[in-house]
Write a protein that holds these residues in place. Structure first.
Motif, PDB file in Angstrom:
ATOM      1  N   GLY A 148     -72.367 -39.806 -34.410  1.00  0.00           N
ATOM      2  CA  GLY A 148     -71.465 -38.877 -35.259  1.00  0.00           C
ATOM      3  C   GLY A 148     -70.846 -37.783 -34.396  1.00  0.00           C
ATOM      4  N   SER A 149     -71.188 -37.660 -33.224  1.00  0.00           N
ATOM      5  CA  SER A 149     -70.195 -36.762 -32.289  1.00  0.00           C
ATOM      6  C   SER A 149     -68.950 -36.802 -32.435  1.00  0.00           C
ATOM      7  CB  SER A 149     -71.235 -36.705 -30.591  1.00  0.00           C
ATOM      8  OG  SER A 149     -72.339 -36.364 -30.800  1.00  0.00           O
ATOM      9  N   ILE A 150     -68.481 -35.583 -31.801  1.00  0.00           N
ATOM     10  CA  ILE A 150     -66.849 -35.801 -31.871  1.00  0.00           C
ATOM     11  C   ILE A 150     -66.543 -36.727 -30.828  1.00  0.00           C
ATOM     12  CG2 ILE A 150     -66.481 -33.397 -32.626  1.00  0.00           C
ATOM     13  CD1 ILE A 150     -66.027 -32.611 -29.780  1.00  0.00           C
ATOM     14  N   PRO A 151     -65.233 -37.442 -30.709  1.00  0.00           N
ATOM     15  CA  PRO A 151     -64.971 -38.325 -29.525  1.00  0.00           C
ATOM     16  C   PRO A 151     -64.888 -37.814 -28.158  1.00  0.00           C
ATOM     17  CG  PRO A 151     -63.623 -38.669 -31.417  1.00  0.00           C
ATOM     18  CD  PRO A 151     -64.454 -37.476 -31.872  1.00  0.00           C
ATOM     19  N   LEU A 152     -65.161 -38.308 -27.219  1.00  0.00           N
ATOM     20  CA  LEU A 152     -65.181 -37.863 -26.016  1.00  0.00           C
ATOM     21  C   LEU A 152     -64.012 -37.259 -25.638  1.00  0.00           C
ATOM     22  CD1 LEU A 152     -67.505 -40.466 -24.071  1.00  0.00           C
ATOM     23  CD2 LEU A 152     -68.049 -38.047 -24.798  1.00  0.00           C
ATOM     24  N   ALA A 153     -62.828 -38.178 -25.959  1.00  0.00           N
ATOM     25  CA  ALA A 153     -61.423 -37.680 -25.513  1.00  0.00           C
ATOM     26  C   ALA A 153     -61.050 -36.278 -26.052  1.00  0.00           C
ATOM     27  CB  ALA A 153     -60.267 -38.656 -25.872  1.00  0.00           C
ATOM     28  N   ARG A 154     -61.432 -36.046 -27.315  1.00  0.00           N
ATOM     29  CA  ARG A 154     -61.326 -34.655 -28.159  1.00  0.00           C
ATOM     30  C   ARG A 154     -62.090 -33.634 -27.622  1.00  0.00           C
ATOM     31  NH1 ARG A 154     -57.868 -31.666 -29.756  1.00  0.00           N
ATOM     32  NH2 ARG A 154     -58.388 -30.361 -31.558  1.00  0.00           N
ATOM     33  N   ALA A 155     -63.275 -33.805 -27.183  1.00  0.00           N
ATOM     34  CA  ALA A 155     -64.172 -33.044 -26.431  1.00  0.00           C
ATOM     35  C   ALA A 155     -63.280 -32.683 -24.934  1.00  0.00           C
ATOM     36  CB  ALA A 155     -65.533 -33.804 -26.078  1.00  0.00           C
ATOM     37  N   GLN A 156     -62.804 -33.264 -24.396  1.00  0.00           N
ATOM     38  CA  GLN A 156     -62.078 -33.030 -23.193  1.00  0.00           C
ATOM     39  C   GLN A 156     -60.943 -32.199 -23.685  1.00  0.00           C
ATOM     40  OE1 GLN A 156     -61.692 -35.637 -19.766  1.00  0.00           O
ATOM     41  NE2 GLN A 156     -59.344 -35.284 -19.795  1.00  0.00           N
ATOM     42  N   GLU A 157     -60.147 -32.540 -24.603  1.00  0.00           N
ATOM     43  CA  GLU A 157     -59.195 -31.751 -25.030  1.00  0.00           C
ATOM     44  C   GLU A 157     -59.144 -30.442 -25.431  1.00  0.00           C
ATOM     45  OE1 GLU A 157     -57.669 -33.992 -28.394  1.00  0.00           O
ATOM     46  OE2 GLU A 157     -56.609 -35.657 -26.979  1.00  0.00           O
ATOM     47  N   LEU A 158     -60.597 -30.013 -25.874  1.00  0.00           N
ATOM     48  CA  LEU A 158     -60.902 -28.959 -26.341  1.00  0.00           C
ATOM     49  C   LEU A 158     -61.496 -27.930 -25.401  1.00  0.00           C
ATOM     50  CD1 LEU A 158     -62.736 -29.802 -29.650  1.00  0.00           C
ATOM     51  CD2 LEU A 158     -60.613 -28.587 -29.450  1.00  0.00           C
ATOM     52  N   GLY A 159     -61.667 -28.710 -24.087  1.00  0.00           N
ATOM     53  CA  GLY A 159     -62.041 -27.662 -22.764  1.00  0.00           C
ATOM     54  C   GLY A 159     -63.623 -27.872 -22.528  1.00  0.00           C
ATOM     55  N   VAL A 160     -64.289 -28.878 -23.277  1.00  0.00           N
ATOM     56  CA  VAL A 160     -65.692 -29.066 -23.013  1.00  0.00           C
ATOM     57  C   VAL A 160     -65.998 -29.560 -21.433  1.00  0.00           C
ATOM     58  CG1 VAL A 160     -67.841 -30.484 -23.475  1.00  0.00           C
ATOM     59  CG2 VAL A 160     -66.248 -29.638 -25.390  1.00  0.00           C
ATOM     60  N   SER A 161     -66.851 -28.916 -20.714  1.00  0.00           N
ATOM     61  CA  SER A 161     -67.263 -29.310 -19.325  1.00  0.00           C
ATOM     62  C   SER A 161     -68.001 -30.507 -19.357  1.00  0.00           C
ATOM     63  CB  SER A 161     -68.143 -28.285 -18.890  1.00  0.00           C
ATOM     64  OG  SER A 161     -68.545 -28.373 -17.413  1.00  0.00           O
ATOM     65  N   ARG A 162     -69.016 -30.887 -20.050  1.00  0.00           N
ATOM     66  CA  ARG A 162     -69.841 -32.039 -19.983  1.00  0.00           C
ATOM     67  C   ARG A 162     -70.565 -32.613 -21.176  1.00  0.00           C
ATOM     68  NH1 ARG A 162     -75.247 -30.761 -16.677  1.00  0.00           N
ATOM     69  NH2 ARG A 162     -76.591 -31.245 -18.133  1.00  0.00           N
ATOM     70  N   VAL A 163     -70.551 -33.687 -21.236  1.00  0.00           N
ATOM     71  CA  VAL A 163     -71.263 -34.391 -22.420  1.00  0.00           C
ATOM     72  C   VAL A 163     -72.327 -35.209 -21.638  1.00  0.00           C
ATOM     73  CG1 VAL A 163     -71.490 -36.065 -24.212  1.00  0.00           C
ATOM     74  CG2 VAL A 163     -69.524 -34.534 -23.839  1.00  0.00           C
ATOM     75  N   SER A 164     -73.715 -35.053 -22.156  1.00  0.00           N
ATOM     76  CA  SER A 164     -74.955 -35.658 -21.727  1.00  0.00           C
ATOM     77  C   SER A 164     -75.575 -36.385 -22.705  1.00  0.00           C
ATOM     78  CB  SER A 164     -75.921 -34.923 -20.714  1.00  0.00           C
ATOM     79  OG  SER A 164     -76.392 -33.841 -21.719  1.00  0.00           O
ATOM     80  N   TYR A 165     -76.578 -37.329 -22.662  1.00  0.00           N
ATOM     81  CA  TYR A 165     -77.086 -38.230 -23.883  1.00  0.00           C
ATOM     82  C   TYR A 165     -78.639 -37.869 -24.126  1.00  0.00           C
ATOM     83  CZ  TYR A 165     -72.331 -40.059 -24.175  1.00  0.00           C
ATOM     84  OH  TYR A 165     -71.003 -39.926 -24.323  1.00  0.00           O
TER      85      TYR A 165
END
Length: 256
Positions: free
Chosen positions: A206-223
């Motif tokens: 249910g997390s936001i899509p990775l592409a959207r996270a990048q657009e928003l300026g997020v640095s990293r996604v881990s699991y």
């Protein structure tokens, strides 16, 4: 072989780059080998929960620090030239000493949880970790984590997270980790208040899509522990299929 200092610099660069850094967490030598050899892998991360579970301990600093550091060291050796960042919970009562031990083991980054302790105590833990890295002469990636979205009232979690994020970054943390199921508006606000390429998220159902996270300026996604749960789900399904008269999935790959 790439030196620890060079790996630390590389990990800092990956967090600051415009491309979203993706790290699939690994919890032992074989999972580290499989992910390290997967095209696209730029760094490895360890999950404290996953390592503890693999050794028979519950989550929450129940595993002895020596055992956790030993597993991190094994993963670092398996990772070769790839930088490794380790989840070290809240520092096992000694955040500075724990970070020093992790650097000795070859880790060049770490998550440090606040466990929603009083802000002053949490800031002191970050300062101790930063000081340990400075003494070691390593440009260590300290990922200060807040449990605001896990342990506090949802109505106040965002405000609390922003307050804590500012304090941890001011104390010298490299990045700010906010686990939980955040929506786009919450992520956007965190990035706006704390800076682009400073906020790290966890990938959960249910997390936001990775592409959207990048657009928003997020640095990293881990699991976190979820990569281990994916593996355990596959194992449970295999057992269920075998007991039902089936067998190995046709797309099984021999990876060890």
């Amino acid at each position: 072989m790439t030196s620890t200092a060079e790996k630390a610099t590389r990990l800092q660069e990956l967090h600051a780059a415009p491309e979203l850094l993706l790290v699939v967490n690994v919890w032992d030598a074989i999972t580290a080998k499989v992910v390290a050899e997967t095209p696209g892998t730029q760094a490895l991360a360890t999950p404290s929960h996953g390592i503890a579970a693999s050794r028979g301990y519950p989550d929450g600093e129940k595993i002895p620090r020596d055992e956790m550091i030993a597993e991190v060291a094994l993963i670092v050796r398996t990772a070769g030239d790839l930088p490794v960042t380790a989840d070290l919970e809240a520092g096992y009562g000694d955040p500075g000493g724990t970070i020093a031990r992790a650097i000795e083991a070859g880790a060049v980054g770490a998550n440090l949880e606040d466990q929603m302790k009083p802000l002053g105590d949490a800031v002191k833990a970050v300062e101790a970790a930063v000081e340990a890295a400075q003494k070691a002469g390593v440009d260590f990636v300290l990922n200060a984590r807040t449990d605001a979205f896990i342990k506090t009232d949802p109505e106040t979690a965002l405000t609390e997270a922003i307050t804590r994020g500012r304090a941890y970054l001011d104390a010298g943390a490299s990045n700010f980790f906010v686990p939980g199921k955040l929506d786009e508006a919450q992520v956007a606000r965190l990035v706006e208040e704390l800076g682009e390429r400073k906020v790290n998220l966890i990938g959960i159902p249910g997390s936001i899509p990775l592409a959207r996270a990048q657009e928003l300026g997020v640095s990293r996604v881990s699991y976190g522990p979820w990569s281990q749960n994916v593996a355990l789900t596959a194992l449970a399904k295999l057992a269920e299929d075998v007991y039902a008269g089936g067998g190995l999935p046709a797309d099984t790959r021999k990876l060890n």
